[in-house]
Design an enzyme around this catalytic site. Structure first.
Site, PDB file in Angstrom:
ATOM      1  N   ASN A   1      25.416  14.494  83.031  1.00  9.62           N
ATOM      2  CA  ASN A   1      26.119  13.391  82.372  1.00  9.62           C
ATOM      3  C   ASN A   1      25.735  12.120  83.097  1.00  9.62           C
ATOM      4  O   ASN A   1      25.852  12.046  84.320  1.00  9.62           O
ATOM      5  CB  ASN A   1      27.638  13.566  82.479  1.00  9.62           C
TER       6      ASN A   1
ATOM      7  N   HIS B   1      37.516  20.566  80.527  1.00  7.16           N
ATOM      8  CA  HIS B   1      37.236  19.133  80.582  1.00  7.16           C
ATOM      9  C   HIS B   1      38.535  18.438  81.018  1.00  7.16           C
ATOM     10  O   HIS B   1      39.148  17.695  80.260  1.00  7.16           O
ATOM     11  CB  HIS B   1      36.734  18.643  79.219  1.00  7.16           C
TER      12      HIS B   1
ATOM     13  N   GLU C   1      32.075  17.750  84.750  1.00 11.42           N
ATOM     14  CA  GLU C   1      32.283  16.745  85.793  1.00 11.42           C
ATOM     15  C   GLU C   1      33.409  17.097  86.764  1.00 11.42           C
ATOM     16  O   GLU C   1      34.417  16.405  86.839  1.00 11.42           O
ATOM     17  CB  GLU C   1      32.558  15.372  85.180  1.00 11.42           C
TER      18      GLU C   1
ATOM     19  N   GLU D   1      26.047  14.216  78.363  1.00  8.26           N
ATOM     20  CA  GLU D   1      26.771  12.998  77.985  1.00  8.26           C
ATOM     21  C   GLU D   1      25.935  11.793  78.357  1.00  8.26           C
ATOM     22  O   GLU D   1      25.362  11.743  79.455  1.00  8.26           O
ATOM     23  CB  GLU D   1      28.115  12.847  78.731  1.00  8.26           C
TER      24      GLU D   1
ATOM     25  N   ARG E   1      28.904  19.315  71.162  1.00  9.40           N
ATOM     26  CA  ARG E   1      29.514  19.779  72.412  1.00  9.40           C
ATOM     27  C   ARG E   1      30.999  19.402  72.391  1.00  9.40           C
ATOM     28  O   ARG E   1      31.328  18.228  72.227  1.00  9.40           O
ATOM     29  CB  ARG E   1      28.809  19.115  73.597  1.00  9.40           C
TER      30      ARG E   1
ATOM     31  N   TYR F   1      25.840   7.717  83.044  1.00 10.07           N
ATOM     32  CA  TYR F   1      26.258   6.436  82.460  1.00 10.07           C
ATOM     33  C   TYR F   1      25.636   5.247  83.170  1.00 10.07           C
ATOM     34  O   TYR F   1      25.096   4.349  82.563  1.00 10.07           O
ATOM     35  CB  TYR F   1      27.791   6.324  82.471  1.00 10.07           C
TER      36      TYR F   1
END
Ligand code: GBH
Length: 472
Positions: A298, A124, A169, A375, A80, A300
């Site tokens: 995504n 992005h 995002e 991600e 990606r 985290y």
């Protein structure tokens, strides 16, 4: 079921890695590229750690062939990446620069030749500076400029790229870019941040429509949202309301229009003192809700919130929730807390359960829609041994935990089709500069030599066998 079956990923599962243009390419003044907001921002004193910029980054623009060969050596079957708008359409409008498109054509051909499926992200975070000078994302016209750019790239690469992502995002673009100002363009205006969010939703819809009009039938259109997992500190009504507010501002503000064609009523109410939403014109919400072929998540770390009267331990350690300006317009009554547990070098708590929750939530909220983890990864303070090898057992443990959560979600019925590790290699970590290393591949920033870390070898074995090796 035998153990081996429950441990295995589906045979067609994508084992990928992710990057983005400004974080890896460098070559910022080559072949007609003009500055994006990130060039301007990173060259403004005080904006990034150490004054780091993406001028050279990891020189991927010149080394893309070697980087693809490295991915092939590791046995990855998906990659990606994002396209730099300023390389393709330097002023953000008008005709395309062919030499800019050619770079991505060569990159994609190299990937396809090695059996690696490309996933292309159009945006992005690197808006052409000229569009920012004309008002940026708070300005409605930017959404129409994005659609034009989407059509140009779709026409040029639709014959060889099947998986298309409009935005990465958008929360960060809107609320870190125009709200807290820790990302480019560094503005701190809560009303502008909400306008930006709306125009990003509109851009997604217009961009998806433009892509549909030029892509062959097999082309698939997606969006990648940093869908936050928001947990209340207690089950008391005030803390539940605080969690609702942050969930609206993190998730609902994009998922609402894009998946359901409406902003959550609770979001409109919470932000009424900041904005009147008068820039949401008739038809915009229908435009934003385009049929999607996939949803990118995504993930985290989760957020833990309470009503502000609680015992907050201050702004989030990752800096995004902190600083002088909040990225959360209308959420003055909310306090952020550090989720308990071990943390990565970013100060982000390691919480694989959050990824499981997120996947299950969107499986329910978008039934039938294939999901990709676009991600997931961790920063650690990696250092080569005297013999040059780089051992990162913490990253292996992080990946093992999160991939186990993905596998569990699949076993529980979620349609997760692939996983893209963030990131293929160490790179420019935005406001943190080169100080934070997310790569599975180590980059020596003096020589730009690439060395796969032990996590890259671990991940390669997972990709090869379709099961997770024990964390070393
Ligand atoms: C991603 O951003 C980016 O897409 C990628 O380019 C970047 O390099 C990578 O992750 C690593 O940072 O409670 O205010 O902190 C992720 C950034 C981190 C932003 C979590 C939102 C939670 C909101 N996100 N953060 S807050």
């Amino acid at each position: 079921m035998p153990e081996s079956l429950t441990e295995s990923f589906p045979p067609a599962f994508l084992w990928g890695a992710a990057t983005s243009a400004y974080q890896i390419e460098g070559a910022v003044r080559e072949d007609g590229r003009t500055p994006s907001i990130w060039d301007t921002f990173s060259h403004t004193p005080g904006r990034t750690a150490g004054g780091d910029t993406g001028d050279i980054a990891v020189d991927h623009y010149h080394r893309y062939r070697d980087d693809v060969a490295l991915m092939a050596d590791l046995g990855l079957n998906a990659y990606r990446f994002s396209v730099s708008w300023s390389r393709v359409q330097p002023t953000g409008r008008g005709p395309a620069v062919q030499v800019g498109l050619d770079f991505y054509r060569r990159l994609v051909d190299e990937l396809l030749a090695k059996g690696i499926q490309p996933a292309l992200t159009l945006y992005h975070w690197d808006l052409p500076q000229e569009l920012e000078d004309a008002g940026g994302w708070p300005e409605r016209d930017t959404a129409f400029r994005f659609a034009e750019y989407a059509r140009i790239v779709g026409e040029a690469l639709g014959d060889r790229v099947d998986l298309w992502t409009t935005l990465n995002e958008p929360w960060c673009s809107a609320f870190l870019g125009y709200g807290s100002g820790v990302h480019a363009p560094g503005r701190t205006d809560p009303a502008a941040a909400l306008r930006a969010a709306h125009h990003l939703n509109l851009a997604h819809g217009l961009g998806a429509t433009a892509l549909r009009s030029v892509l062959p039938a097999r082309g698939r259109v997606a969006v990648s949202l940093n869908s936050s997992v928001v947990r209340p500190l207690s089950q008391g009504p005030a803390d539940l309301a605080a969690a609702r507010t942050i969930d609206d501002l993190a998730n609902g503000v994009f998922h609402g229009p894009i998946l359901h064609g409406a902003y959550p009523e609770t979001l409109l109410a919470a932000t009424a003192s900041v904005t009147d939403w008068s820039y949401v014109l008739d038809g915009d919400l229908a435009t934003a809700r385009q049929p999607l072929d996939a949803l990118g998540l995504n993930y985290y770390t989760p957020a833990l919130v309470s009503a502000a009267s609680g015992t907050a331990d201050g702004p989030r350690a990752d800096g995004h929730g902190g600083g002088d300006h909040s990225p959360w317009p209308g959420a003055e009554g909310v306090a952020f807390h550090q989720t308990p547990g071990e943390r990565t070098e970013m100060g982000w708590t390691i919480d694989p359960e959050g990824l499981y929750e997120l996947i299950m939530r969107y499986s329910a909220e978008a039934p039938g829609l294939p999901l990709y983890v676009t991600e997931n990864g961790a920063a650690y303070d990696d250092k080569p041994d005297p013999d040059g090898a780089v051992h990162d057992p913490e990253r292996i443990a992080y990946l093992h935990g999160h991939l186990s959560a993905v596998r569990r979600a699949i076993a529980d019925g979620a349609r997760v089709r692939g996983y893209y590790l963030w990131s293929l290699m160490d790179n420019f970590e935005w406001a943190y500069g080169y100080g934070k290393r997310f790569g599975a591949v180590y980059v020596d920033y003096t020589t730009l030599t690439r060395t796969p870390k032990s996590s890259a070898h671990w991940y390669a074995e997972a990709a090869r066998t379709g099961t997770l090796p024990r964390p070393a």
